[in-house]
Design a protein around this motif. Sequence first.
Motif, PDB file in Angstrom:
ATOM      1  N   TRP A  38       0.863  -1.181   0.000  1.00 13.62           N
ATOM      2  CA  TRP A  38       0.000   0.000   0.000  1.00 13.62           C
ATOM      3  C   TRP A  38       0.900   1.233   0.000  1.00 13.62           C
ATOM      4  CZ3 TRP A  38      -5.447  -0.578   0.256  1.00 13.62           C
ATOM      5  CH2 TRP A  38      -5.889  -1.877   0.517  1.00 13.62           C
ATOM      6  N   SER A  39       0.328   2.364  -0.310  1.00 13.97           N
ATOM      7  CA  SER A  39       1.095   3.603  -0.255  1.00 13.97           C
ATOM      8  C   SER A  39       1.421   3.934   1.207  1.00 13.97           C
ATOM      9  CB  SER A  39       0.312   4.754  -0.884  1.00 13.97           C
ATOM     10  OG  SER A  39       0.993   5.984  -0.656  1.00 13.97           O
TER      11      SER A  39
ATOM     12  N   TYR B  11       2.087   6.670   2.380  1.00 12.11           N
ATOM     13  CA  TYR B  11       1.636   8.033   2.663  1.00 12.11           C
ATOM     14  C   TYR B  11       0.114   8.139   2.722  1.00 12.11           C
ATOM     15  CZ  TYR B  11       6.381   8.635   0.879  1.00 12.11           C
ATOM     16  OH  TYR B  11       7.725   8.510   0.643  1.00 12.11           O
ATOM     17  N   GLU B  12      -0.583   7.054   2.395  1.00  4.28           N
ATOM     18  CA  GLU B  12      -2.043   7.079   2.320  1.00  4.28           C
ATOM     19  C   GLU B  12      -2.658   6.884   3.703  1.00  4.28           C
ATOM     20  OE1 GLU B  12      -5.673   4.533   0.211  1.00  4.28           O
ATOM     21  OE2 GLU B  12      -3.596   4.319  -0.481  1.00  4.28           O
TER      22      GLU B  12
ATOM     23  N   SER C 294       4.197  -1.590   4.535  1.00  2.65           N
ATOM     24  CA  SER C 294       4.624  -0.507   3.643  1.00  2.65           C
ATOM     25  C   SER C 294       5.470   0.522   4.393  1.00  2.65           C
ATOM     26  CB  SER C 294       3.400   0.171   3.023  1.00  2.65           C
ATOM     27  OG  SER C 294       2.613  -0.752   2.302  1.00  2.65           O
TER      28      SER C 294
END
Length: 295
Positions: A54-55, A57-58, A85
């Motif tokens: 997953w990102s 930063y999300e 992540s």
Amino acid sequence: MSEPLTIDLPLATRPLPARTFWRRALRHRSFVIGGALSLLVLASALLSLLWTPWSPYEIDIASKLRPPSAAHWLGTDSFGRDIVSLLLAGARSTIMVGIIAVSIGLTFGVTLGLIASARRGWTEEIIMRFSDFTFAFPAVLSAIMLAAVAGPGMVTSIVAIGIFQIPTLTRLTRGSANAIWAREFVLAARAAGKGRFRITIEHVLPNILSILIVQVTIQFALAILAEAALSYLGLGTQPPQPSWGRMLNDAQTLLFQSPMLAVYPGAAIAIAVLGLNLLGDGLRDLLDPRLARER
């Protein structure tokens, strides 16, 4: 007509053949385990450049503090970010800070140590007193002073850790080089008319290179610990950039609710430092020619 003077290195300073080195290295338990752990951390950092589950930063508040599942292998943090992540991206930040900081310390420390050993006298005295003065400012204190001037951030931690590396490498280089300058083959080189700069490059530096390689692995481990400490204190890597130290800082208020949030980055730091220390111990044994000939 007399024959040209040739300088034959002593037996103790001749490097082992590459094939012999790797054959012994693969039988050395500390080197193998340390190398495997270090490669694991390096591979994680490189993987984060290409892919993360997953990102990192999300933010997904609706998915915060989820337990491990097929979608989130180690769960999520208090902001709903995927732990795997964050660990992968944090490895990238940690290794980048460590490499740059150690490179700064290695460049200036080795250069100053070689100059002090070659020139002696007032030059050596000034360099060593400068090293003593720099050694009085640990990385955390340097980072606090730099943060007060330029603000906290990754650059601040790199500069602070790099400055702290310089006196250690200067002292090690100067002490090791002084021992080489007293050897017979260096005296022969001076008798042959070679200058101090040429002797330093051709004879002194190659003979202390193995010592420096071992010390670099130790300094790299210390740099990782320092980066994690500075990020934990809010002086190093800043949000939203992931960092193992930042993950520990975010997890401290959730120790009773979700203790694994602190365990994961702590284990990552421990693996990285343990791997580098074991690798350094293995390299010390493998690069010591006296130990090499005893086995």
